[in-house]
Design an enzyme around this catalytic site. Structure first.
Site, PDB file in Angstrom:
ATOM      1  N   PRO A  43      18.615  35.481  27.774  1.00 39.14           N
ATOM      2  CA  PRO A  43      18.329  34.384  26.851  1.00 39.14           C
ATOM      3  C   PRO A  43      18.199  33.072  27.618  1.00 39.14           C
ATOM      4  O   PRO A  43      18.861  32.868  28.641  1.00 39.14           O
ATOM      5  CB  PRO A  43      19.565  34.353  25.934  1.00 39.14           C
ATOM      6  CG  PRO A  43      20.210  35.689  26.091  1.00 39.14           C
ATOM      7  CD  PRO A  43      19.919  36.122  27.499  1.00 39.14           C
ATOM      8  N   LYS A  44      17.335  32.194  27.130  1.00 38.91           N
ATOM      9  CA  LYS A  44      17.220  30.847  27.703  1.00 38.91           C
ATOM     10  C   LYS A  44      18.054  29.908  26.840  1.00 38.91           C
ATOM     11  O   LYS A  44      17.717  29.647  25.690  1.00 38.91           O
ATOM     12  CB  LYS A  44      15.756  30.389  27.741  1.00 38.91           C
ATOM     13  CG  LYS A  44      15.561  29.062  28.463  1.00 38.91           C
ATOM     14  CD  LYS A  44      14.084  28.689  28.528  1.00 38.91           C
ATOM     15  CE  LYS A  44      13.892  27.427  29.362  1.00 38.91           C
ATOM     16  NZ  LYS A  44      14.655  26.273  28.885  1.00 38.91           N
ATOM     17  N   TRP A  45      19.151  29.428  27.396  1.00 36.36           N
ATOM     18  CA  TRP A  45      20.102  28.637  26.631  1.00 36.36           C
ATOM     19  C   TRP A  45      19.666  27.188  26.530  1.00 36.36           C
ATOM     20  O   TRP A  45      19.086  26.632  27.458  1.00 36.36           O
ATOM     21  CB  TRP A  45      21.494  28.754  27.256  1.00 36.36           C
ATOM     22  CG  TRP A  45      21.948  30.170  27.316  1.00 36.36           C
ATOM     23  CD1 TRP A  45      21.905  31.009  28.392  1.00 36.36           C
ATOM     24  CD2 TRP A  45      22.460  30.947  26.219  1.00 36.36           C
ATOM     25  NE1 TRP A  45      22.368  32.262  28.048  1.00 36.36           N
ATOM     26  CE2 TRP A  45      22.714  32.251  26.716  1.00 36.36           C
ATOM     27  CE3 TRP A  45      22.730  30.667  24.881  1.00 36.36           C
ATOM     28  CZ2 TRP A  45      23.228  33.266  25.923  1.00 36.36           C
ATOM     29  CZ3 TRP A  45      23.245  31.677  24.084  1.00 36.36           C
ATOM     30  CH2 TRP A  45      23.482  32.955  24.604  1.00 36.36           C
ATOM     31  N   ASP A  64      16.635  28.866  23.438  1.00 37.08           N
ATOM     32  CA  ASP A  64      15.424  28.110  23.746  1.00 37.08           C
ATOM     33  C   ASP A  64      14.300  29.030  24.197  1.00 37.08           C
ATOM     34  O   ASP A  64      13.251  28.563  24.633  1.00 37.08           O
ATOM     35  CB  ASP A  64      15.758  27.084  24.833  1.00 37.08           C
ATOM     36  CG  ASP A  64      14.678  26.032  24.990  1.00 37.08           C
ATOM     37  OD1 ASP A  64      13.950  25.790  24.023  1.00 37.08           O
ATOM     38  OD2 ASP A  64      14.566  25.465  26.082  1.00 37.08           O
ATOM     39  N   GLY A  65      14.511  30.355  24.124  1.00 35.03           N
ATOM     40  CA  GLY A  65      13.496  31.296  24.550  1.00 35.03           C
ATOM     41  C   GLY A  65      14.107  32.411  25.375  1.00 35.03           C
ATOM     42  O   GLY A  65      15.282  32.744  25.241  1.00 35.03           O
TER      43      GLY A  65
END
Length: 333
Positions: free
Chosen positions: A32-34, A181-182
């Site tokens: 995950p993009k934090w 965030d992606g």
């Protein structure tokens, strides 16, 4: 001493290149993009350094994290991760921004009320003190998991999950909202390449229909440079939410004439800010417009009811009534 660590203190973190889709070939680890502040954390004995992606130290703004790292049972490490602050159970970028305050008393008050967490996703030095920059991601991940296990109960630290399954990454991407965030894709056999976009990032792109409430001239010209975007709130006020500057040069002369014919009241709620130390007087000026034009724009992230980054113009919407362009479009779901 921190300068004696085998990983340079001026190391630039490895970055990611934005791509349109999650890679389909093998050999990738997905995470995950934090939605936080990227941070490299160094510790050697009693010394701790938190360093932002810009290279600036963050210790002053995150005294709670400095204290948490200094209290860990392992006293030498170099970690890469993301600083986050949860509000009502969800990471809040606004809360992070509030930490960047000039008054130390204010920062310490916020740190006590809303302590930060550190989401770990890479380890740049092993338990024996050897640098891991040249090691493949698989080895660095094993070192990170082993170190995290040795830390025991450390509430301020989190271990970022990951997967080699594309289907799982697709699920994360579909679920992106206020908490994520992606998705980031990393080569399993790839080394840590400081300062280079050696990873991939994939964001879920959304669209919104916005009212054009004003415009700014392109610097040094008499032609439109960017459109100022607005959305109506529940009280019927038109609030400034961002801008778009992806206007084709060939279209700018005619568009400028069209916009000037609509000079009017502009925003009735939150309006664009005035000059700042980052903008010239000319670039901060804007022309208010009657709320008649609607555009569809693409955006990736919303913070505090505004687009965090510039948006991309998709198309004009003459079929859309300005009053239909409401804040509900960009509220977290």
């Amino acid at each position: 001493m921190l300068r004696d660590l085998p990983v340079p203190l001026d190391l630039a973190p490895m970055e990611a290149k934005l791509v349109d889709e999650i890679p389909r070939d093998g050999g990738w680890r997905f995470e995950p993009k934090w939605d936080g502040f990227r941070c490299l954390a160094y510790r050697d004995g009693d010394e701790v350094l938190l360093k932002a992606k810009s290279g600036k130290p963050l210790n002053r703004f995150f005294p709670d994290m400095v204290a948490a790292l200094a209290a860990l049972p392992i006293d030498r490490f170099v970690l890469d991760g993301e600083l986050t602050i949860a509000v009502d159970g969800e990471p809040s970028f606004e809360a992070l921004q509030m930490r960047l305050h000039p008054a130390e008393s204010r920062v310490r008050k916020l740190a006590a009320e809303q302590p930060a967490a550190f989401m770990l996703f890479d380890c740049l030095m092993d338990a024996d003190g050897a640098p891991l920059l040249e090691a493949p991601l698989t080895d660095r991940r094993k070192a990170l998991e082993a170190l995290f296990k040795r830390l025991g109960k450390a509430p301020a630290l989190r271990l970022s999950p990951g997967s080699t399954k594309r289907e799982e990454a697709c699920t994360w991407l579909e679920d992106t909202g206020s908490s994520l965030d992606g998705v980031v894709a990393k080569r399993l056999d790839g080394p840590y390449v400081p300062g280079e976009r050696a990873m991939l990032k994939i964001k879920k792109i959304r669209t919104a229909d916005c009212v054009v409430g004003g415009f700014r001239y392109a610097e040094g010209t008499e032609e439109v440079g960017s459109l100022l975007l607005g959305l109506y709130d529940a009280a019927g006020r038109l609030n400034h939410v961002g801008f778009t500057s992806t206007i084709k040069h060939a279209e700018r002369p005619a568009l400028t004439r069209k916009l000037l014919a609509l000079k009017g009241q502009g925003f009735t709620g939150d309006a664009p800010g005035g000059p700042s130390r980052w903008s010239s007087e000319r670039s901060a000026q804007w022309v208010p417009l009657a709320p008649e034009l609607v555009v569809e724009v693409r955006y990736d992230q919303v913070t505090g009811g505004r687009f965090r980054h510039g948006t991309r113009l998709v198309r004009w919407r003459p079929d859309k009534a300005p009053g239909q362009c409401t804040m509900e479009q960009i509220r977290p779901r």
